[in-house]
Design a protein around this motif. Structure first.
Motif, mmCIF file in Angstrom:
data_model
loop_
_atom_site.group_PDB
_atom_site.id
_atom_site.type_symbol
_atom_site.label_atom_id
_atom_site.label_comp_id
_atom_site.label_asym_id
_atom_site.label_seq_id
_atom_site.Cartn_x
_atom_site.Cartn_y
_atom_site.Cartn_z
ATOM 1 N N GLU A 29 50.273 -30.612 25.583
ATOM 2 C CA GLU A 29 49.582 -32.255 26.081
ATOM 3 C C GLU A 29 49.450 -32.318 26.869
ATOM 4 N N LEU A 30 49.835 -31.590 28.585
ATOM 5 C CA LEU A 30 49.339 -32.381 29.382
ATOM 6 C C LEU A 30 48.721 -31.673 30.179
ATOM 7 N N ALA A 31 48.125 -30.630 29.432
ATOM 8 C CA ALA A 31 47.002 -30.062 30.135
ATOM 9 C C ALA A 31 45.751 -30.413 29.588
ATOM 10 N N GLN A 32 45.564 -31.114 28.199
ATOM 11 C CA GLN A 32 45.251 -31.589 27.783
ATOM 12 C C GLN A 32 44.270 -32.703 28.386
ATOM 13 N N ALA A 33 45.669 -33.888 28.993
ATOM 14 C CA ALA A 33 45.383 -35.137 29.730
ATOM 15 C C ALA A 33 44.190 -34.391 30.534
ATOM 16 N N VAL A 40 40.009 -31.711 37.517
ATOM 17 C CA VAL A 40 39.947 -30.347 37.285
ATOM 18 C C VAL A 40 40.916 -29.717 38.549
ATOM 19 N N GLN A 41 41.234 -30.446 39.397
ATOM 20 C CA GLN A 41 42.087 -29.748 40.709
ATOM 21 C C GLN A 41 43.285 -29.941 39.868
ATOM 22 N N ALA A 42 44.053 -31.382 39.267
ATOM 23 C CA ALA A 42 44.888 -31.133 38.670
ATOM 24 C C ALA A 42 45.227 -30.434 37.201
ATOM 25 N N GLN A 48 48.315 -23.165 37.800
ATOM 26 C CA GLN A 48 48.368 -22.125 38.351
ATOM 27 C C GLN A 48 50.173 -21.788 38.329
ATOM 28 N N SER A 49 50.983 -23.536 38.421
ATOM 29 C CA SER A 49 52.089 -23.229 38.561
ATOM 30 C C SER A 49 53.001 -22.894 37.626
ATOM 31 N N GLU A 52 52.692 -18.815 37.868
ATOM 32 C CA GLU A 52 53.773 -18.846 38.615
ATOM 33 C C GLU A 52 55.444 -18.430 37.788
ATOM 34 N N ASN A 53 55.707 -19.638 36.862
ATOM 35 C CA ASN A 53 56.642 -19.324 36.082
ATOM 36 C C ASN A 53 57.034 -18.061 34.965
ATOM 37 N N ILE A 54 55.925 -17.898 34.841
ATOM 38 C CA ILE A 54 56.134 -16.829 33.749
ATOM 39 C C ILE A 54 56.724 -15.661 33.754
#
Length: 54
Positions: A29-33, A40-42, A48-49, A52-54
């Protein structure tokens, strides 16, 4: 979506206190928002974050 809500969603999506299924739902939902807001930058920083957590 207000930036305060997005920040809360990001904290929840990164929290180990939230069950994995719910974290996944919030992350999507956050990515969709970010996408819907044409921020695009956010979106790029958020994805990317996640990588990094995978």
């Amino acid at each position: 979506m207000p930036s305060a809500k997005l920040m809360r969603m990001a904290r929840l999506a990164a929290s180990d206190a939230v069950e994995p299924k719910l974290r996944h739902k919030i992350a999507v939902e956050l990515a969709q928002a970010y996408f819907d807001a044409d921020d695009v930058q956010a979106l790029d920083e958020y994805l990317q974050s996640l990588m990094e957590n995978i």
